[in-house]
Design a protein around this motif. Structure first.
Motif, mmCIF file in Angstrom:
data_model
loop_
_atom_site.group_PDB
_atom_site.id
_atom_site.type_symbol
_atom_site.label_atom_id
_atom_site.label_comp_id
_atom_site.label_asym_id
_atom_site.label_seq_id
_atom_site.Cartn_x
_atom_site.Cartn_y
_atom_site.Cartn_z
ATOM 1 N N ALA A 178 0.834 -1.206 0.000
ATOM 2 C CA ALA A 178 0.000 0.000 0.000
ATOM 3 C C ALA A 178 0.867 1.255 0.000
ATOM 4 O O ALA A 178 0.591 2.227 -0.720
ATOM 5 C CB ALA A 178 -0.938 -0.006 1.206
ATOM 6 N N GLU A 179 1.922 1.239 0.804
ATOM 7 C CA GLU A 179 2.841 2.384 0.844
ATOM 8 C C GLU A 179 3.559 2.563 -0.488
ATOM 9 O O GLU A 179 3.745 3.690 -0.962
ATOM 10 C CB GLU A 179 3.858 2.195 1.966
ATOM 11 N N ALA A 180 3.964 1.444 -1.092
ATOM 12 C CA ALA A 180 4.659 1.527 -2.371
ATOM 13 C C ALA A 180 3.738 2.031 -3.470
ATOM 14 O O ALA A 180 4.150 2.830 -4.329
ATOM 15 C CB ALA A 180 5.233 0.161 -2.738
ATOM 16 N N ARG A 181 2.501 1.562 -3.480
ATOM 17 C CA ARG A 181 1.545 2.046 -4.478
ATOM 18 C C ARG A 181 1.331 3.548 -4.327
ATOM 19 O O ARG A 181 1.307 4.286 -5.319
ATOM 20 C CB ARG A 181 0.212 1.307 -4.339
ATOM 21 N N GLU A 182 1.206 4.010 -3.096
ATOM 22 C CA GLU A 182 1.019 5.437 -2.850
ATOM 23 C C GLU A 182 2.239 6.234 -3.320
ATOM 24 O O GLU A 182 2.086 7.315 -3.896
ATOM 25 C CB GLU A 182 0.777 5.679 -1.363
ATOM 26 N N ALA A 183 3.437 5.682 -3.091
ATOM 27 C CA ALA A 183 4.656 6.359 -3.531
ATOM 28 C C ALA A 183 4.711 6.469 -5.047
ATOM 29 O O ALA A 183 5.062 7.526 -5.607
ATOM 30 C CB ALA A 183 5.885 5.618 -3.013
ATOM 31 N N LEU A 184 4.347 5.407 -5.750
ATOM 32 C CA LEU A 184 4.342 5.428 -7.213
ATOM 33 C C LEU A 184 3.318 6.428 -7.744
ATOM 34 O O LEU A 184 3.603 7.198 -8.671
ATOM 35 C CB LEU A 184 4.038 4.033 -7.765
ATOM 36 N N ALA A 185 2.136 6.403 -7.165
ATOM 37 C CA ALA A 185 1.082 7.319 -7.621
ATOM 38 C C ALA A 185 1.504 8.767 -7.400
ATOM 39 O O ALA A 185 1.230 9.641 -8.245
ATOM 40 C CB ALA A 185 -0.220 7.016 -6.883
ATOM 41 N N GLY A 186 2.172 9.031 -6.288
ATOM 42 C CA GLY A 186 2.622 10.385 -6.019
ATOM 43 C C GLY A 186 3.662 10.859 -7.009
ATOM 44 O O GLY A 186 3.618 12.009 -7.483
#
Length: 278
Positions: A178-186
């Motif tokens: 979840a944290e990695a997905r958020e980082a990519l989206a950002g």
């Protein structure tokens, strides 16, 4: 020549290089079998016949080297090989795989009186992707996500700079999916992003359909990237420290393991620390 060893994930990679150019390669997907495959493969690579430029395992060795194991090298290289150093991928990656590779490379270096260097794994994958201009042309950032454990990945992002070099956007991190997905989206809101690595395949639902992020199928570094990284590495070992970004499964589940063996957590911790120092 330099021998490069990569045991960070499920594919064993061995590369002989001369001045940053690939001289011979061994690659085999052998999760759980690297310890039995690695030493025989290195032995054969160092005896590679330059007249033929390739070696195929004898039938009697198929059990130890595995199906599909093959060493390849151009015929214009001098063999038997004279090594000048050993480079080993030091992480982040599989705890068992990293320990196997570093232990082998350390023992090999000491036995032959050779210097040893460590190679960081995530930049190696990013450089490999950058070299494949078909997939990365037109993108600003390359993000590498490799498997850490269930629902977790090792992540590091890199920005393209002038001359197609890469600059890390930050240190490697151990993140939840979840944290990695958020980082990519950002990052995708600010730049054109590609992502690659085993973390994507192992967590397909978590990384599906991120707006502005293109997923690449690459999971292993190229032999050419390993050769160039070996040439540029600092040979100040052995030893070379592993790059662990989190505690081992045994450390993180110590209380449960201790209970199952009739020990208190304090007793288990004492035994583990004693084993690590022995």
């Amino acid at each position: 020549m330099i021998l490069a060893v990569n045991t960070a994930e499920e594919t064993l990679q061995l590369v002989l290089s001369d001045d940053g150019r690939v001289a011979a390669v061994f690659e085999e997907h052998c999760a759980g079998r690297m310890n039995e495959v690695m030493a025989p493969a290195v032995t054969r690579m160092l005896k590679l016949d330059g007249r033929s430029g390739a070696w195929d395992p004898d039938p009697s060795e198929a059990g130890s080297l595995g199906p599909g194991g093959r060493v390849q090298g151009p015929a214009d290289r001098p063999f038997p090989v004279r090594l000048t150093g050993v480079a080993c991928v030091c992480g982040p990656g599989s705890f068992t795989g990293l320990r196997l590779g570093l232990a082998f490379a350390t023992g090999f270096s000491l036995a032959r009186g050779l210097p040893m260097a460590g190679i960081d794994y995530l930049p190696l994958l990013a450089v490999s992707a950058l070299a494949d201009s078909r997939d990365t042309r037109g993108f600003d950032e390359i993000h590498v996500l490799t498997h850490s454990r269930t629902a977790r990945v090792y992540h590091q992002g890199f920005a393209r700079t002038d001359g197609d070099a890469l600059a890390p956007l930050g240190p490697p991190r151990d993140l939840s999916t979840a944290e990695a997905r958020e980082a990519l989206a950002g990052r995708a809101a600010l730049a054109r992003v590609v992502a690659l690595g085993t973390g994507l395949r192992r967590n397909q639902d978590a990384f599906a359909d991120i707006p502005g992020v293109t997923l690449l199928p690459m999971e292993n570094p190229t032999p050419e990237a390993l050769a160039r990284a070996s040439q540029a590495a600092t040979f100040d070992g052995p030893p070379v420290d592993a790059l662990y970004l989190r505690g081992s499964d045994a450390e993180e589940n110590l209380a449960m393991i201790a209970k199952g063996r009739g020990l208190t957590e304090e007793e288990a911790l004492e035994r583990m620390e004693k084993a690590l120092k022995s």
